[in-house]
Design a protein around this motif. Structure first.
Motif, PDB file in Angstrom:
ATOM      1  N   GLU A   1      50.699 -41.171 -76.943  1.00 11.48           N
ATOM      2  CA  GLU A   1      49.737 -40.177 -76.462  1.00 11.48           C
ATOM      3  C   GLU A   1      49.718 -38.900 -77.292  1.00 11.48           C
ATOM      4  O   GLU A   1      48.929 -38.003 -77.030  1.00 11.48           O
ATOM      5  CB  GLU A   1      50.051 -39.814 -75.001  1.00 11.48           C
ATOM      6  N   ARG A   2      50.659 -38.789 -78.232  1.00 14.19           N
ATOM      7  CA  ARG A   2      50.839 -37.571 -79.035  1.00 14.19           C
ATOM      8  C   ARG A   2      51.016 -36.355 -78.137  1.00 14.19           C
ATOM      9  O   ARG A   2      50.469 -35.285 -78.362  1.00 14.19           O
ATOM     10  CB  ARG A   2      49.679 -37.379 -79.997  1.00 14.19           C
ATOM     11  N   ARG A   3      51.777 -36.570 -77.071  1.00 20.31           N
ATOM     12  CA  ARG A   3      52.074 -35.503 -76.120  1.00 20.31           C
ATOM     13  C   ARG A   3      53.590 -35.463 -75.938  1.00 20.31           C
ATOM     14  O   ARG A   3      54.191 -36.460 -75.563  1.00 20.31           O
ATOM     15  CB  ARG A   3      51.384 -35.785 -74.802  1.00 20.31           C
ATOM     16  N   ILE A   4      54.173 -34.306 -76.194  1.00 17.23           N
ATOM     17  CA  ILE A   4      55.624 -34.183 -76.125  1.00 17.23           C
ATOM     18  C   ILE A   4      56.027 -33.706 -74.735  1.00 17.23           C
ATOM     19  O   ILE A   4      55.464 -32.749 -74.211  1.00 17.23           O
ATOM     20  CB  ILE A   4      56.139 -33.207 -77.199  1.00 17.23           C
ATOM     21  N   CYS A   5      56.979 -34.384 -74.152  1.00 17.84           N
ATOM     22  CA  CYS A   5      57.515 -34.026 -72.839  1.00 17.84           C
ATOM     23  C   CYS A   5      58.939 -33.529 -73.029  1.00 17.84           C
ATOM     24  O   CYS A   5      59.748 -34.199 -73.667  1.00 17.84           O
ATOM     25  CB  CYS A   5      57.518 -35.235 -71.905  1.00 17.84           C
ATOM     26  N   TYR A   6      59.232 -32.373 -72.476  1.00 17.20           N
ATOM     27  CA  TYR A   6      60.560 -31.790 -72.606  1.00 17.20           C
ATOM     28  C   TYR A   6      61.258 -31.802 -71.256  1.00 17.20           C
ATOM     29  O   TYR A   6      60.639 -31.580 -70.226  1.00 17.20           O
ATOM     30  CB  TYR A   6      60.477 -30.339 -73.087  1.00 17.20           C
ATOM     31  N   SER A   7      62.536 -32.027 -71.297  1.00 20.02           N
ATOM     32  CA  SER A   7      63.354 -31.890 -70.097  1.00 20.02           C
ATOM     33  C   SER A   7      64.767 -31.580 -70.532  1.00 20.02           C
ATOM     34  O   SER A   7      65.320 -32.250 -71.393  1.00 20.02           O
ATOM     35  CB  SER A   7      63.337 -33.177 -69.272  1.00 20.02           C
ATOM     36  N   THR A   8      65.325 -30.543 -69.944  1.00 19.03           N
ATOM     37  CA  THR A   8      66.731 -30.251 -70.182  1.00 19.03           C
ATOM     38  C   THR A   8      67.527 -30.890 -69.069  1.00 19.03           C
ATOM     39  O   THR A   8      66.998 -31.145 -67.989  1.00 19.03           O
ATOM     40  CB  THR A   8      66.977 -28.724 -70.186  1.00 19.03           C
ATOM     41  N   PRO A   9      68.787 -31.161 -69.297  1.00 15.20           N
ATOM     42  CA  PRO A   9      69.598 -31.759 -68.230  1.00 15.20           C
ATOM     43  C   PRO A   9      69.588 -30.929 -66.948  1.00 15.20           C
ATOM     44  O   PRO A   9      69.514 -31.472 -65.854  1.00 15.20           O
ATOM     45  CB  PRO A   9      70.991 -31.834 -68.839  1.00 15.20           C
TER      46      PRO A   9
ATOM     47  N   SER B   1      66.898 -42.745 -69.666  1.00 11.69           N
ATOM     48  CA  SER B   1      65.642 -43.466 -69.436  1.00 11.69           C
ATOM     49  C   SER B   1      64.445 -42.546 -69.610  1.00 11.69           C
ATOM     50  O   SER B   1      63.431 -42.922 -70.206  1.00 11.69           O
ATOM     51  CB  SER B   1      65.623 -44.072 -68.033  1.00 11.69           C
ATOM     52  N   TYR B   2      64.559 -41.331 -69.093  1.00 12.55           N
ATOM     53  CA  TYR B   2      63.483 -40.359 -69.256  1.00 12.55           C
ATOM     54  C   TYR B   2      63.238 -40.083 -70.740  1.00 12.55           C
ATOM     55  O   TYR B   2      62.096 -39.993 -71.185  1.00 12.55           O
ATOM     56  CB  TYR B   2      63.807 -39.052 -68.532  1.00 12.55           C
ATOM     57  N   GLY B   3      64.315 -39.933 -71.499  1.00 12.47           N
ATOM     58  CA  GLY B   3      64.183 -39.686 -72.933  1.00 12.47           C
ATOM     59  C   GLY B   3      63.439 -40.807 -73.649  1.00 12.47           C
ATOM     60  O   GLY B   3      62.608 -40.556 -74.527  1.00 12.47           O
ATOM     61  N   GLU B   4      63.720 -42.049 -73.258  1.00  7.27           N
ATOM     62  CA  GLU B   4      63.037 -43.188 -73.869  1.00  7.27           C
ATOM     63  C   GLU B   4      61.548 -43.184 -73.518  1.00  7.27           C
ATOM     64  O   GLU B   4      60.696 -43.426 -74.377  1.00  7.27           O
ATOM     65  CB  GLU B   4      63.694 -44.491 -73.418  1.00  7.27           C
ATOM     66  N   VAL B   5      61.226 -42.893 -72.265  1.00  2.75           N
ATOM     67  CA  VAL B   5      59.817 -42.837 -71.850  1.00  2.75           C
ATOM     68  C   VAL B   5      59.112 -41.666 -72.543  1.00  2.75           C
ATOM     69  O   VAL B   5      57.957 -41.791 -72.975  1.00  2.75           O
ATOM     70  CB  VAL B   5      59.701 -42.727 -70.311  1.00  2.75           C
ATOM     71  N   ALA B   6      59.793 -40.528 -72.668  1.00  4.72           N
ATOM     72  CA  ALA B   6      59.199 -39.367 -73.338  1.00  4.72           C
ATOM     73  C   ALA B   6      58.913 -39.677 -74.807  1.00  4.72           C
ATOM     74  O   ALA B   6      57.881 -39.269 -75.343  1.00  4.72           O
ATOM     75  CB  ALA B   6      60.115 -38.158 -73.212  1.00  4.72           C
ATOM     76  N   ASP B   7      59.818 -40.410 -75.469  1.00  8.68           N
ATOM     77  CA  ASP B   7      59.581 -40.805 -76.865  1.00  8.68           C
ATOM     78  C   ASP B   7      58.358 -41.706 -76.979  1.00  8.68           C
ATOM     79  O   ASP B   7      57.535 -41.548 -77.883  1.00  8.68           O
ATOM     80  CB  ASP B   7      60.808 -41.508 -77.444  1.00  8.68           C
ATOM     81  N   THR B   8      58.243 -42.660 -76.053  1.00 15.07           N
ATOM     82  CA  THR B   8      57.086 -43.555 -76.047  1.00 15.07           C
ATOM     83  C   THR B   8      55.796 -42.770 -75.826  1.00 15.07           C
ATOM     84  O   THR B   8      54.788 -43.001 -76.505  1.00 15.07           O
ATOM     85  CB  THR B   8      57.245 -44.638 -74.954  1.00 15.07           C
TER      86      THR B   8
END
Length: 123
Positions: free
Chosen positions: A111-119, A99-106
């Motif tokens: 917003e042209r802002r990349i959000c990163y998260s590792t497991p 779910s986080y990955g889907e929101v980060a893609d959106t």
């Protein structure tokens, strides 16, 4: 069309060194599931702390379940009333990461802002 004022061997070597340093990019490919991954992280911390980690593909659900089980095994057993609750948490975490990955893609698209998260950081 390169302009070197003094074409001595020292100047040429310095020019070469500067150009390589400016254009050199390295790519390391490590699998986080490999036992050697942890050993490399301990022996060469700069590789992991001074770089950008890019996970090219989402982690498989089985890998997320394995990581979650590992981290929940270190938590006080009294936190969970029974094994069913603990197992539900284990199964829920891969869903959260997806779910986080889907929101980060959106967010990246809108917003042209990349959000990163590792497991590991997500857990």
């Amino acid at each position: 069309s390169l302009k070197i004022q003094d074409p001595t061997s020292g100047t040429c070597w310095q020019f070469f060194h500067n150009e390589v340093a400016r254009h050199l990019h390295l790519v390391f490919s490590f699998s986080p599931l490999d036992p050697k991954y942890r050993i490399r992280a301990q022996r060469f911390p700069a590789i992991f702390s001074c770089t950008i980690m890019d996970f090219f593909h989402p982690w498989p659900k089985a890998a997320m379940v394995q990581v979650t089980r590992k981290y929940l095994s270190d938590i006080d057993e009294n936190l969970f009333p029974n094994e069913e609750v603990k197992e539900a948490m284990v199964q829920f975490m891969p869903f959260c990461m997806q779910s986080y990955g889907e929101v980060a893609d959106t967010c990246a698209k809108n917003e042209r802002r990349i959000c990163y998260s590792t497991p590991k950081s997500f857990l």
